[in-house]
Write a protein that holds these residues in place. Structure first.
Motif, short mmCIF file in Angstrom:
data_model
loop_
_atom_site.label_atom_id
_atom_site.label_comp_id
_atom_site.label_asym_id
_atom_site.label_seq_id
_atom_site.Cartn_x
_atom_site.Cartn_y
_atom_site.Cartn_z
N CYS A 7 34.43 50.15 31.76
CA CYS A 7 33.69 48.89 31.55
C CYS A 7 33.86 47.92 32.71
O CYS A 7 34.20 46.74 32.52
N GLU A 8 33.66 48.40 33.91
CA GLU A 8 34.00 47.67 35.12
C GLU A 8 33.33 46.30 35.23
O GLU A 8 33.98 45.31 35.55
N ALA B 281 34.90 39.08 32.66
CA ALA B 281 35.95 38.50 31.83
C ALA B 281 37.06 37.93 32.71
O ALA B 281 37.54 36.81 32.47
N GLN B 282 37.45 38.67 33.73
CA GLN B 282 38.51 38.22 34.63
C GLN B 282 38.09 36.92 35.33
O GLN B 282 38.90 36.00 35.48
N GLU B 283 36.82 36.84 35.76
CA GLU B 283 36.32 35.61 36.39
C GLU B 283 36.45 34.41 35.45
O GLU B 283 36.66 33.29 35.90
N ALA C 126 30.02 46.04 27.08
CA ALA C 126 30.59 45.39 25.90
C ALA C 126 30.68 46.37 24.74
O ALA C 126 31.67 46.41 24.01
N GLY C 127 29.64 47.17 24.58
CA GLY C 127 29.65 48.18 23.52
C GLY C 127 30.71 49.23 23.74
O GLY C 127 31.43 49.62 22.81
N LEU C 128 30.84 49.69 24.97
CA LEU C 128 31.86 50.70 25.26
C LEU C 128 33.26 50.12 25.12
O LEU C 128 34.18 50.79 24.65
#
Length: 145
Positions: free
Chosen positions: A38-39, A45-47, A83-85
């Motif tokens: 989920c790169e 998210a990290q941002e 998001a699903g994965l």
């Protein structure tokens, strides 16, 4: 026994199988790790200062992110797919008896111990597009089953 029409039927249906199904059959753990990457979602998210640690808590944190990806029609489906994965990864890693299953067309779904199948990619796309259902809500319903 040689039944020509049955051989033709088998060939036709084997051709309809996604190559991903064969990979998943040979190495389900490796395939699960690939699904968990989920790169793009992890980068977004990290941002935003959210750590995706494969826990239900991180799903709730994702639900609170401002949906900036909706401004980019090219990014939106990729974030939704991720998001699903990611949702599926959290369910598989934390809900007893849950596991990945690939449909013959290659669509990854989560199969719960109850036999219920969750199309996590569709849920992720809905979440990315509209914000509903919330990822944590889908998780909570899965954990109850």
């Amino acid at each position: 026994m040689n039944i020509p029409f049955l051989d033709n039927w088998r060939k036709r249906h084997e051709a309809e199988r996604s190559p991903l199904v064969s990979v998943f059959d040979r190495d389900p753990e490796g395939a699960a790790e690939l699904l968990a990457e989920c790169e793009l979602l992890r980068a977004r998210a990290q941002e935003a200062g959210v750590t995706l640690d494969d826990t239900p808590r991180s799903l709730a944190a994702l639900d609170q992110l401002p949906p900036r990806w909706r401004e980019d029609p090219e990014e939106l489906p990729w974030v939704g797919n991720d998001a699903g994965l990611y949702l599926g990864t959290v369910i598989v890693r934390t809900v007893r008896g849950a596991g990945w299953r690939l449909r013959p067309d290659g669509q990854p779904v989560v199969l719960l111990a109850s036999g219920r199948e969750i199309n996590v990619v569709a849920a992720g796309l809905d979440w990315a597009t509209t914000g509903t259902p919330e990822l944590f809500q889908v998780y909570a319903e899965s954990a109850e089953s």
